[in-house]
Design an enzyme around this catalytic site. Structure first.
Site, PDB file in Angstrom:
ATOM      1  N   ARG A 107      44.165  70.652  57.200  1.00 18.20           N
ATOM      2  CA  ARG A 107      43.515  69.784  56.199  1.00 18.20           C
ATOM      3  C   ARG A 107      44.535  68.715  55.835  1.00 18.20           C
ATOM      4  NH1 ARG A 107      40.146  71.243  50.801  1.00 18.20           N
ATOM      5  NH2 ARG A 107      38.598  71.486  52.458  1.00 18.20           N
ATOM      6  N   HIS A 134      34.441  66.021  57.380  1.00 20.72           N
ATOM      7  CA  HIS A 134      34.596  67.438  56.996  1.00 20.72           C
ATOM      8  C   HIS A 134      33.604  68.285  57.817  1.00 20.72           C
ATOM      9  CE1 HIS A 134      35.731  70.860  54.817  1.00 20.72           C
ATOM     10  NE2 HIS A 134      35.218  70.627  53.629  1.00 20.72           N
ATOM     11  N   GLN A 137      32.421  72.056  56.951  1.00 21.18           N
ATOM     12  CA  GLN A 137      31.473  72.158  55.844  1.00 21.18           C
ATOM     13  C   GLN A 137      30.038  71.999  56.335  1.00 21.18           C
ATOM     14  OE1 GLN A 137      32.034  72.741  52.387  1.00 21.18           O
ATOM     15  NE2 GLN A 137      29.845  73.071  52.582  1.00 21.18           N
ATOM     16  N   ASP A 225      27.645  65.385  46.012  1.00 21.81           N
ATOM     17  CA  ASP A 225      29.066  65.718  46.128  1.00 21.81           C
ATOM     18  C   ASP A 225      29.790  65.033  44.971  1.00 21.81           C
ATOM     19  OD1 ASP A 225      31.442  66.758  47.025  1.00 21.81           O
ATOM     20  OD2 ASP A 225      31.567  65.557  48.850  1.00 21.81           O
ATOM     21  N   CYS A 266      28.828  70.914  48.413  1.00 27.64           N
ATOM     22  CA  CYS A 266      29.879  71.646  49.131  1.00 27.64           C
ATOM     23  C   CYS A 266      30.866  72.326  48.186  1.00 27.64           C
ATOM     24  CB  CYS A 266      30.604  70.709  50.088  1.00 27.64           C
ATOM     25  SG  CYS A 266      31.557  69.405  49.281  1.00 27.64           S
ATOM     26  N   ARG A 294      30.669  79.167  54.923  1.00 27.87           N
ATOM     27  CA  ARG A 294      31.907  78.616  55.486  1.00 27.87           C
ATOM     28  C   ARG A 294      32.583  79.690  56.337  1.00 27.87           C
ATOM     29  NH1 ARG A 294      34.439  74.294  53.123  1.00 27.87           N
ATOM     30  NH2 ARG A 294      35.754  74.456  54.965  1.00 27.87           N
TER      31      ARG A 294
HETATM   32  N1   CP Z   1      34.110  72.472  50.169  1.00 25.57           N
HETATM   33  C1   CP Z   1      35.425  72.639  50.404  1.00 25.57           C
HETATM   34  O1   CP Z   1      35.967  72.202  51.442  1.00 25.57           O
HETATM   35  O2   CP Z   1      36.055  73.347  49.442  1.00 25.57           O
HETATM   36  P1   CP Z   1      37.637  73.445  49.256  1.00 25.57           P
HETATM   37  O3   CP Z   1      38.152  72.060  48.963  1.00 25.57           O
HETATM   38  O4   CP Z   1      37.818  74.377  48.078  1.00 25.57           O
HETATM   39  O5   CP Z   1      38.239  73.993  50.506  1.00 25.57           O
END
Ligand code: CP
Length: 308
Positions: A107, A134, A137, A225, A266, A294
């Protein structure tokens, strides 16, 4: 090398197989305690590195648990605590890590970090979120939609608010899974033309509609979001909130979607900002199924990456 970098960079048939395998693996462990190992242990003897240059709750925990359920081991690394955060090149980091681990999930901020990591790693690399996309997700979101309502092909998804990185991956998925997407938000926060163009080229109907009420008419799925993403400056918060307030998902807006429309987010959410608690905790919301999925979706992604 099966890198999982973005949904539009993965073959549509393989994406479908990943979703189907995720659903099957989820069904196989239904009702068991969370720590129960899977009957199959495809990651036995495998080491997975999880690198975070940004905060995370869901991604961190779901990848860690998923690897363990499949018999593998994880190491969770903070980018700033590695030499990567102190001047070592991404290319050298990728080559070194490939000598120790079987799979890398990262990430990060700039997409170029992910790209360079994948170019120099001798092991598969998974995109755990960049400023631009992403994909993990959205694999969970497709799984979630289909387990509640059946095939997503031909359905109408409405994205509300900021055309951000999660919206970008929804656009990629529209092209690959064959659904239509309407974006409703202020013009300043439109999704990138490149992503809209890719989805249209793949045959999806992508609509930009400034009026949120018109946008959600006939929607099968409404998505919200956060209005200020991790890569947005906090100084822009007030300006963004002023622009985005008309796009809040509330009961009045949901009333214009199909009666059986689902609501997704998400997470993390800012209650009473982009969405009201009434919608988040209401009967159309599947937000916690999304969070759970997830785990299942990423387990199938990791198996695909490793070919196991
Ligand atoms: N939705 C998501 O990626 O959550 P986090 O940022 O908590 O990993």
């Amino acid at each position: 090398m099966n890198h999982f970098l973005d949904i539009h960079k993965t073959d549509a048939t393989e994406l479908r197989n990943i979703i189907d395998q995720a659903a099957a693996m989820k069904a196989a462990r239904a009702g068991q305690p969370k720590g129960t190992p899977d009957a199959e242990q495809p990651l036995k003897g495998r080491m997975v590195a999880l690198i975070f240059e940004k905060p995370s709750t869901r991604t961190r925990i779901s990848f860690d648990v998923g690897v363990r359920q499949m018999g593998g081991e994880t190491m969770v690394l903070s980018g700033k605590d590695m030499q990567l955060g102190h001047g070592e090149t991404i290319a050298d980091t990728a080559r070194v890590m490939s000598r120790y681990v079987d799979l890398i999930m990262i990430r990060t901020f700039d997409e170029s970090v992910l790209t360079e990591m994948s170019e120099y790693a001798d092991v598969p690399v998974i995109n755990g979120l960049t400023d631009r996309t992403h994909p993990c997700q959205i694999m969970a979101d497709i799984l979630t939609y289909e387990e509640h309502r059946g095939p997503i092909r031909g359905k109408k998804v409405v994205w509300t608010g900021d055309g951000n990185n999660v919206c970008a991956s929804f656009l990629h998925a529209a092209g690959q899974f064959g659904f239509d997407l309407t974006f409703t938000g202020p013009a300043q926060l439109d999704p990138e033309d490149e992503f809209v163009g890719l989805a249209r080229k793949a045959g999806s109907t992508i609509t930009i509609e400034r009026d949120p009420v018109k946008a959600v008419e006939g929607a099968d799925l409404v998505v919200a979001d956060t209005w200020v993403s991790m890569h947005d400056s906090q100084s822009s918060k007030e300006r963004r909130h002023n622009m985005l307030r008309p796009y809040q998902v509330n009961d009045a807006l949901m009333a214009h979607a199909k009666p059986d429309a689902l609501f997704m987010h998400c997470l993390p959410a800012h209650r009473e900002e982009e969405v009201t608690s009434a919608v988040m905790d209401g009967p159309q919301s599947v937000i916690f199924d999304e969070a759970e999925n997830r785990l299942h979706a990423q387990k199938a992604v990791m198996r695909w990456c490793l070919g196991v």
